[in-house]
Design a protein around this motif. Structure first.
Motif, PDB file in Angstrom:
ATOM      1  N   GLN A 386       0.845  -1.187   0.000  1.00 13.67           N
ATOM      2  CA  GLN A 386       0.000   0.000   0.000  1.00 13.67           C
ATOM      3  C   GLN A 386       0.879   1.236   0.000  1.00 13.67           C
ATOM      4  O   GLN A 386       1.853   1.309   0.759  1.00 13.67           O
ATOM      5  CB  GLN A 386      -0.916   0.023   1.238  1.00 13.67           C
ATOM      6  CG  GLN A 386      -1.904  -1.122   1.291  1.00 13.67           C
ATOM      7  CD  GLN A 386      -2.878  -1.105   0.130  1.00 13.67           C
ATOM      8  OE1 GLN A 386      -3.304  -0.040  -0.311  1.00 13.67           O
ATOM      9  NE2 GLN A 386      -3.222  -2.281  -0.376  1.00 13.67           N
ATOM     10  N   PRO A 387       0.577   2.222  -0.863  1.00 12.25           N
ATOM     11  CA  PRO A 387       1.397   3.439  -0.868  1.00 12.25           C
ATOM     12  C   PRO A 387       1.285   4.172   0.457  1.00 12.25           C
ATOM     13  O   PRO A 387       0.235   4.163   1.105  1.00 12.25           O
ATOM     14  CB  PRO A 387       0.801   4.267  -2.011  1.00 12.25           C
ATOM     15  CG  PRO A 387      -0.590   3.741  -2.193  1.00 12.25           C
ATOM     16  CD  PRO A 387      -0.536   2.287  -1.819  1.00 12.25           C
ATOM     17  N   ASP A 389       0.771   7.072   2.998  1.00 14.59           N
ATOM     18  CA  ASP A 389       0.016   8.323   3.051  1.00 14.59           C
ATOM     19  C   ASP A 389       0.951   9.418   3.546  1.00 14.59           C
ATOM     20  O   ASP A 389       1.207   9.550   4.738  1.00 14.59           O
ATOM     21  CB  ASP A 389      -1.187   8.156   4.003  1.00 14.59           C
ATOM     22  CG  ASP A 389      -2.072   9.402   4.030  1.00 14.59           C
ATOM     23  OD1 ASP A 389      -1.690  10.424   3.410  1.00 14.59           O
ATOM     24  OD2 ASP A 389      -3.139   9.360   4.668  1.00 14.59           O
ATOM     25  N   ALA A 596       0.782   6.735 -11.903  1.00 15.76           N
ATOM     26  CA  ALA A 596       0.443   5.502 -11.189  1.00 15.76           C
ATOM     27  C   ALA A 596       1.594   4.983 -10.341  1.00 15.76           C
ATOM     28  O   ALA A 596       1.373   4.258  -9.366  1.00 15.76           O
ATOM     29  CB  ALA A 596       0.011   4.425 -12.192  1.00 15.76           C
ATOM     30  N   GLN A 599       1.558   5.642  -6.655  1.00 15.03           N
ATOM     31  CA  GLN A 599       0.369   5.014  -6.079  1.00 15.03           C
ATOM     32  C   GLN A 599       0.462   3.492  -6.088  1.00 15.03           C
ATOM     33  O   GLN A 599      -0.481   2.810  -5.684  1.00 15.03           O
ATOM     34  CB  GLN A 599      -0.872   5.453  -6.854  1.00 15.03           C
ATOM     35  CG  GLN A 599      -1.113   6.946  -6.874  1.00 15.03           C
ATOM     36  CD  GLN A 599      -2.364   7.318  -7.643  1.00 15.03           C
ATOM     37  OE1 GLN A 599      -3.405   6.674  -7.498  1.00 15.03           O
ATOM     38  NE2 GLN A 599      -2.278   8.354  -8.472  1.00 15.03           N
ATOM     39  N   GLY A 601       0.296   1.684  -8.575  1.00 11.89           N
ATOM     40  CA  GLY A 601      -0.732   1.205  -9.484  1.00 11.89           C
ATOM     41  C   GLY A 601      -0.191   0.729 -10.810  1.00 11.89           C
ATOM     42  O   GLY A 601      -0.952   0.574 -11.768  1.00 11.89           O
ATOM     43  N   THR A 672      -3.844   1.528 -16.456  1.00 11.74           N
ATOM     44  CA  THR A 672      -3.826   2.590 -15.442  1.00 11.74           C
ATOM     45  C   THR A 672      -4.911   3.631 -15.693  1.00 11.74           C
ATOM     46  O   THR A 672      -5.499   4.163 -14.741  1.00 11.74           O
ATOM     47  CB  THR A 672      -2.440   3.262 -15.387  1.00 11.74           C
ATOM     48  OG1 THR A 672      -2.059   3.682 -16.702  1.00 11.74           O
ATOM     49  CG2 THR A 672      -1.395   2.301 -14.857  1.00 11.74           C
ATOM     50  N   ILE A 677      -6.391   6.520 -13.082  1.00 13.16           N
ATOM     51  CA  ILE A 677      -5.160   7.214 -12.703  1.00 13.16           C
ATOM     52  C   ILE A 677      -4.684   8.060 -13.874  1.00 13.16           C
ATOM     53  O   ILE A 677      -4.374   7.531 -14.948  1.00 13.16           O
ATOM     54  CB  ILE A 677      -4.068   6.214 -12.290  1.00 13.16           C
ATOM     55  CG1 ILE A 677      -4.558   5.319 -11.155  1.00 13.16           C
ATOM     56  CG2 ILE A 677      -2.804   6.964 -11.873  1.00 13.16           C
ATOM     57  CD1 ILE A 677      -3.590   4.221 -10.777  1.00 13.16           C
TER      58      ILE A 677
END
Length: 760
Positions: A386-387, A389, A596, A599, A601, A672, A677
């Protein structure tokens, strides 16, 4: 790339993406070390997990399920990923030597590159034996064998050399998969023959007799011909010869024997064992260089030799992480204590496995299910990311790295409020040291340049020539300054090439984050090395520039080019003519892909292919377009395809019919954009949708957002006579632009206010 407020004080370089290093990267991402930059150098961006390789060969797993995406993992960790082949270490200068790019500096380096089967033959035909490692090369040969089995008549004989667990597992996995492929193709699976050869008098010599016996029974039941005491000494034209006089003809020979270290290690001056592996202390440091660490198969412990097994590499990840951190802090290191016995779960190809631990063994389908659960759990650690925050992230603590007195003063200065104006210039000594190893080309028409620096350059305009002036500048969007330098130079040169000009001279403007002088110097050297390589290849002389401090790395160039003063052969935006076709030389999608990346992604391989496209020069493409009679041209950059096309249409007084489904795309760009994104510049570009006649009919098409995707170092967008178009595209594809395509046609101006009509 993650924005870092603190200066880089120390560099840790990881060579290889083995099981130990992926553990280091993951832990670094979860808790970064203030002041430390992590760099990963690897030839392949997808690193295999050896525990699942037999299952992949047998067809139980997809490629993505058994490979860790190093690019994505590094993006999660805020680590630099550099795809390159390492060829050596300069331990005096503390640099990693790489093929095709400048050396990379380190304060500590760790090596986790695995091993290669030792092919000791008196005589052999080149390329006749296929080592199972490196796995990426083996996979290429394996895919070719699969296609051969699917497409051609059966009757293939396969020999596997090596009777350890790896050789036995590989044999059974290949046999299971290939027999299934033949059965699905309606061919006789019994036409396949398998041979397993080992120099020893038994299989799996490091495992207990019960395990050995059970695998011998499985092999016999499957019809595999097992040859004991069969040391292979020659391999010529597919015929294996052994010390016992056996002559065996095989169509494919896979080599899974005792391993050896990479050849380049022999020239490092590190102490190596007889197999060419790095001798290490129990701190995982080289016995003769405390700044060099090693883990996994490449590490050799003098007091206790370890089997080349993935379980040890995985377990070394934790102490290696801790010791790299402690080495930066200057605190005592921890000791790695390998386990005396370990659990090995060895598969038989058909979702059945045999467990071995010391004198214990047990088997069954449930053992394979257990192994599958363990393997998938391991992989999830590196795929379920998970990116971070950044808004919610706490402020980073103060750096705790061990610095000299002089370095401490530099660090305090770098962290403190910096001066503006000329006080923000990079120091003269740092600048001169960074540039002294960079060699811009010299041109006769550069009268005063970097060869004799002055307040400004003096460049002569040759008789009959006119000047083309352009400028481009942007901040870094990747962490590799060398690649960024190449892309920035390519991007800046694009305007000159798009007009049919020849690049003459360049002046650079760069900003570099403040930090230790050595780190600023290294960043400048890497970035300008990449840029000068591109400029030199284009015949463009770097004649000067300005370098200052800034929060983020950035680079730009003012480029001077030359065209015929009569403007003969010049391609301008307003040169579209009805009846011509629109050609695009490169695929699009850089905006969405790099949006992306932070993120998480995107896939690492998508990013690498995008970078390759961005580093590819438009110079040859422009020449091919001119030969085809192009009258209008521009390079795709920030305004996206539609924005630049509108810039061409308006002054030309024409309309354009654009074939949306003909647009060449970078790998992953469609995925993407489908995920929603897009680049931060996309909303501004979307305002040009009013130029599309039938916008409502296409707004929900998955390709529609890519019309507005901003490009960096994109391709050339040009109009050529319809009669020359197919030949032009063929020439482009033959000269390094494999995605070149006809994407539309130029029409006479109609009554509609909108300029562009979209079609299939």
């Amino acid at each position: 790339m993650k924005s870092v407020d603190q200066p880089v004080l120390r560099d840790i370089v990881l060579i290889g993406g083995g099981h130990s290093h992926v553990g280091v990267i993951k832990k670094f991402g979860m808790a970064p070390w203030p002041g430390v930059r992590l760099t990963v150098i690897c030839t392949d961006i997808d690193t295999p997990y050896s525990g699942m390789l037999p299952g992949y060969i047998a067809g139980h797993y997809r490629f993505d399920e058994v490979h860790i995406d190093l690019g994505r993992l590094c993006a999660f960790a805020g680590a630099r990923f550099i795809q390159a082949r390492v060829t050596g270490l300069d331990r005096m200068a503390k640099k990693v030597i790489c093929e095709g790019r400048p050396p990379i500096a380190y304060d500590a380096v760790s090596i986790n590159i695995g091993s290669t089967p030792r092919v000791d033959l008196q005589e052999s035909t080149p390329g006749s034996a296929v080592p199972v490692k490196p796995i990426a090369q083996f996979n290429t040969r394996w895919q070719a064998l699969l296609e051969r089995i699917r497409s051609h008549a059966p009757g293939v004989s396969i020999a596997v050399v090596g009777g350890g667990a790896g050789g036995v597992e590989l044999t059974l996995a290949m046999q299971y998969r290939l027999r299934n492929e033949l059965t699905k193709a309606g061919k006789n699976p019994d036409s396949l023959s398998f041979h397993l050869l080992t120099a020893g008098d038994r299989l799996l010599p490091t495992h207990n007799p019960k395990v050995q016996q059970e695998f011998m029974q499985v092999l016999q039941q499957r019809g595999v011909n097992v040859h004991l005491n069969a040391e292979v000494i020659q391999l010529n034209e597919g015929v294996l010869s052994t010390t016992q006089g056996l002559q065996l003809k095989a169509d494919e020979v896979m080599w899974v024997t005792q391993a050896k270290g990479a050849a380049w290690l022999a020239n490092t001056g590190l102490d190596l064992d007889e197999g060419g592996f790095i001798e290490v202390k129990d701190t995982l440091q080289s016995v003769n260089d405390d700044h060099v660490f090693a883990a996994g198969d490449v590490a050799s412990f003098k007091d206790r030799p370890l089997e080349k097994a993935g379980v040890f590499a995985v377990r070394m990840g934790k102490p290696l992480t801790e010791n790299l951190k402690r080495h930066m802090e200057g605190t005592p290191l921890v000791h790695y204590r390998p386990q005396r016995t370990w659990l090995a779960l060895i598969s038989t190809g058909d979702q059945f496995a045999i467990a071995s631990k010391g004198a214990l063994s047990f088997s069954g389908g449930w053992v394979w299910q257990w192994k599958d659960w363990i393997d998938r759990r391991f992989m999830r650690k590196f795929t379920d990311l998970q990116p971070m925050d950044m808004d919610a992230a706490p402020a980073a603590p103060a750096p705790s790295v061990n610095l000299s007195a002089e370095e401490s003063q530099q660090a305090i200065s770098a962290i403190a409020m910096r001066c503006g104006g000329c006080g923000a210039k990079v120091g003269a000594n740092v600048l001169s040291r960074a540039l002294q190893a960079i060699h811009p080309i010299e041109r006769d028409d550069v009268l005063v340049g970097l060869h004799a620096p002055d307040d400004a350059a003096i460049v002569r305009v040759p008789p009959g020539k006119a000047m083309v002036h352009t400028v481009d500048f942007f901040r870094a969007f990747i962490d590799d300054p060398y690649v960024f330098g190449k892309i920035a130079a390519n991007h800046a040169l694009g305007d000159v090439f798009a007009m049919g000009g020849q690049a003459q001279s360049a002046t650079a403007v760069a900003t570099v984050p403040p930090g230790l002088e050595a780190k600023v110097e290294e960043t400048l050297f890497q970035m300008m090395s990449g840029a000068v390589e591109v400029l030199n290849e284009a015949g463009c002389a770097l004649v000067g520039g300005h370098t200052g401090e800034g929060k983020e790395l950035a680079l730009g160039f003012a480029i001077n080019g030359l065209v015929d003063e009569s403007l003969k052969g010049v391609m301008i935006k307003g040169g579209l003519k009805a009846g011509q076709v629109i050609v695009l030389t490169k695929p699009i999608g850089t905006g969405t892909l790099f949006a992306a990346l932070p993120q998480l992604g995107t896939r690492g391989v998508w990013i690498q292919r995008a970078l390759e496209s961005m580093m590819h020069s438009n110079r040859k493409g422009a020449a091919i377009l001119m030969e085809a009679g192009a009258t209008a041209c521009t390079d795709l950059t920030g305004f996206g395809l539609l924005g630049h096309l509108v810039e061409m249409i308006k002054p030309s007084g024409v309309d354009v019919r654009l074939k949306l489904t003909s647009l060449p795309l970078l790998d992953g760009a469609l995925e993407t954009t489908r995920a929603g994104i897009v680049s931060s510049l996309q909303p501004a570009n979307v305002r040009l949708r009013r130029a599309i006649q039938n916008q409502a009919a296409w707004v929900n098409h998955p390709l529609y957002p890519l019309l507005f995707d901003p490009q960096t170092a994109g391709g050339l967008l040009a109009s050529v006579p319809a009669d020359n178009a197919l030949h032009c595209v063929a020439q482009l594809r033959q000269n390094g632009y494999p995605h070149a395509a006809i994407i539309g046609e130029v029409l006479a101006q109609g009554d509609a206010l909108e300029l562009v009509a979209l079609t299939e």
